[in-house]
Design an enzyme around this catalytic site. Structure first.
Site, PDB file in Angstrom:
ATOM      1  N   GLU A  19      10.157 116.672  51.799  1.00 46.22           N
ATOM      2  CA  GLU A  19      11.167 116.974  52.817  1.00 46.22           C
ATOM      3  C   GLU A  19      10.914 118.378  53.365  1.00 46.22           C
ATOM      4  O   GLU A  19      10.618 119.305  52.604  1.00 46.22           O
ATOM      5  CB  GLU A  19      12.588 116.947  52.241  1.00 46.22           C
ATOM      6  CG  GLU A  19      13.082 115.605  51.756  1.00 46.22           C
ATOM      7  CD  GLU A  19      14.491 115.672  51.190  1.00 46.22           C
ATOM      8  OE1 GLU A  19      15.199 116.681  51.480  1.00 46.22           O
ATOM      9  OE2 GLU A  19      14.888 114.766  50.455  1.00 46.22           O
ATOM     10  N   GLU A  68      15.560 115.807  44.028  1.00 48.75           N
ATOM     11  CA  GLU A  68      15.690 117.247  43.775  1.00 48.75           C
ATOM     12  C   GLU A  68      16.434 117.568  42.488  1.00 48.75           C
ATOM     13  O   GLU A  68      16.652 118.744  42.175  1.00 48.75           O
ATOM     14  CB  GLU A  68      16.444 117.914  44.949  1.00 48.75           C
ATOM     15  CG  GLU A  68      15.747 117.787  46.287  1.00 48.75           C
ATOM     16  CD  GLU A  68      16.563 118.387  47.426  1.00 48.75           C
ATOM     17  OE1 GLU A  68      17.773 118.642  47.209  1.00 48.75           O
ATOM     18  OE2 GLU A  68      15.994 118.599  48.517  1.00 48.75           O
TER      19      GLU A  68
END
Length: 447
Positions: A320, A187
């Site tokens: 995710e 991320e």
């Protein structure tokens, strides 16, 4: 019989069953040639997945001080037991098709950004176990202590470290088949030090350009390495893996001579439900999810991904998605997770559930904690005919009503059909007795 003894015996029986459950079926070998399929076809075949979270991506100087210098000290630092082959087999047995393995490659790293042989071997062992039971594997470079945050101020050193990591990883896994996918990052590609999305456009182009450059470097490294890597399917990290930011026109997929790239985003929306366990200074915690507005938001985001990428031939993997269970309504957790999974899957994206120790998957007993949730996830891909152990009354869920029915059966007050008796055999030993009652009690206590 003493209930504690029954429960102890039931847990032992479950662990024994789990240790013997490794499949002996013939499966593609890791050195097999790459198949002639598109990345879109591959992503569709990846079905639904789960993360091996808070394990090989654990990091922190305190681990080196506290641990014994072995990969296991990092593997267990954030609460996980040592990973075993039976745990990995349990993911496949539950019905998952894909395992994402987050990794902090700088753990035990030597001079010149040299990855530790022992750490690499530990990760490689897990990849082999996953492949042996037929799972796809996504292998990434995760948060890794946060050094990627320094890219804007120390680009030369950070880029050298990034290149060294992916050169070594791609070489180590060069001969693995196309059931192994490399993911460029997690991320961290996107920097508020360059651009704050809430503060105008200054620095935005610069931040996006750096994200695009890093992703292009990743593709160039893999394609120039040996073995199967010139044709390996790759997962490109979106801008902070945020849906809206990744769908911005400034984010560009890298040039890939093999045309085998998918894009990765994460889904934790709304954050009040999907992230917060209690109120914070930046948001209010929500304990429930499932209003009309919630579903509209979910479908709006998934449609944005579909029109921006999937409809243009660029596959999407939700690397995710998830939510905590603390301070959350049980049915809302199930509804959120199954709805996100379904919304992604029906748009030809692969949803990969975020999971850590003691959240959704029981690493000690090699099975999901919540059978009802698992059935809902399996129903997304039309695989919900898998028996739901403990569903004694056949209503499609495991609840206190099943416990009452099983108790009455064991007391001779109620009877069970052949089908119901098979579902009541919770420990899988071929008989229905007090051990199954103890396992069912334990299951309900953990949900």
């Amino acid at each position: 019989m003493n209930l504690k003894k029954i429960l102890a015996g039931a847990v032992a029986a479950g662990m024994l069953w789990c240790s013997c459950a490794v499949s002996a079926a013939a499966l593609p070998q890791k050195q097999s040639p790459m198949r002639d399929i598109t990345t879109a076809e591959l992503v569709k075949d990846m079905g639904i997945g789960i993360n091996l979270g808070n394990t090989y991506e654990s990091c922190g100087d305190w681990i080196a001080q506290w641990g014994d210098g072995t990969p296991e000290s990092y593997e267990t630092a954030w609460g996980s037991p040592v990973i075993t082959q039976q745990m990995i087999q349990g993911y496949a047995d539950a019905g998952f098709d894909t395992l994402r393995v987050p990794v902090a490659w700088t753990n035990l790293m030597g001079d010149n950004y040299t990855i530790s042989d022992s750490y690499l071997s530990a990760v490689q062992e897990v990849v082999d176990w996953a492949r042996d039971c037929g799972l796809y594997v996504i292998l990434n470079l995760h948060y890794d202590g946060g050094w990627l945050a320094n890219f804007p101020t120390d680009k030369e050193n950070c880029m050298e470290k990034y290149k060294r990591i992916w050169t070594q990883v791609s070489d180590a896994f060069a001969d693995y088949d196309d059931y192994l996918i490399f993911e460029s990052q997690n991320e961290e590609l996107g920097w508020e030090s360059l651009w704050n999305r809430w503060g105008g456009t200054e620095g935005k182009a610069e931040s996006y350009a750096l994200v695009n450059e890093i992703n292009q470097t990743f593709v160039d490294i893999i394609r120039s390495s040996g073995g199967n890597n010139p044709q390996r399917h790759l997962l490109i990290s979106g801008y902070n893996t945020d849906v809206e930011l990744t769908c911005d026109s400034l984010f560009q997929m890298p040039d890939d001579p093999a045309h085998r790239c998918a894009v990765s985003v994460h889904y934790y929306t709304p954050s009040g439900f999907a992230i917060l366990e209690e109120d914070a200074d930046w948001g209010k915690m929500r304990s429930t999810w499932g209003t009309d507005a919630d579903f509209e938001e979910l479908n709006r985001n998934m449609d944005l991904l579909k029109t921006t990428y999937v409809d243009k031939g660029i596959p999407v993997i939700i690397g995710e998605y998830g939510c905590p269970k603390k301070n959350k309504e049980e049915e809302s957790v199930r509804k959120f997770l199954s709805s996100v999974c379904g919304a992604a899957y029906e748009r030809d994206m692969c949803p990969v559930l975020w999971d850590i120790t003691d959240l959704h998957y029981d690493r000690n007993n090699c099975k999901m904690y919540d059978d009802t949730l698992m059935q809902q996830l399996l129903a997304v891909k039309g695989d919900s005919d898998k028996p739901l152990l403990g569903d004694c009354n056949g209503d499609g869920s495991v609840s206190a009503a099943d416990l009452v029915l099983l108790q009455k059966y064991l007391l001779g007050v109620e009877s069970l059909s052949k089908e119901a008796a098979a579902l009541a055999d919770c420990n899988g030993d071929g008989t229905v007795n007090g051990l199954d009652l103890a396992v069912l009690r334990q299951t309900l206590a953990q949900v």
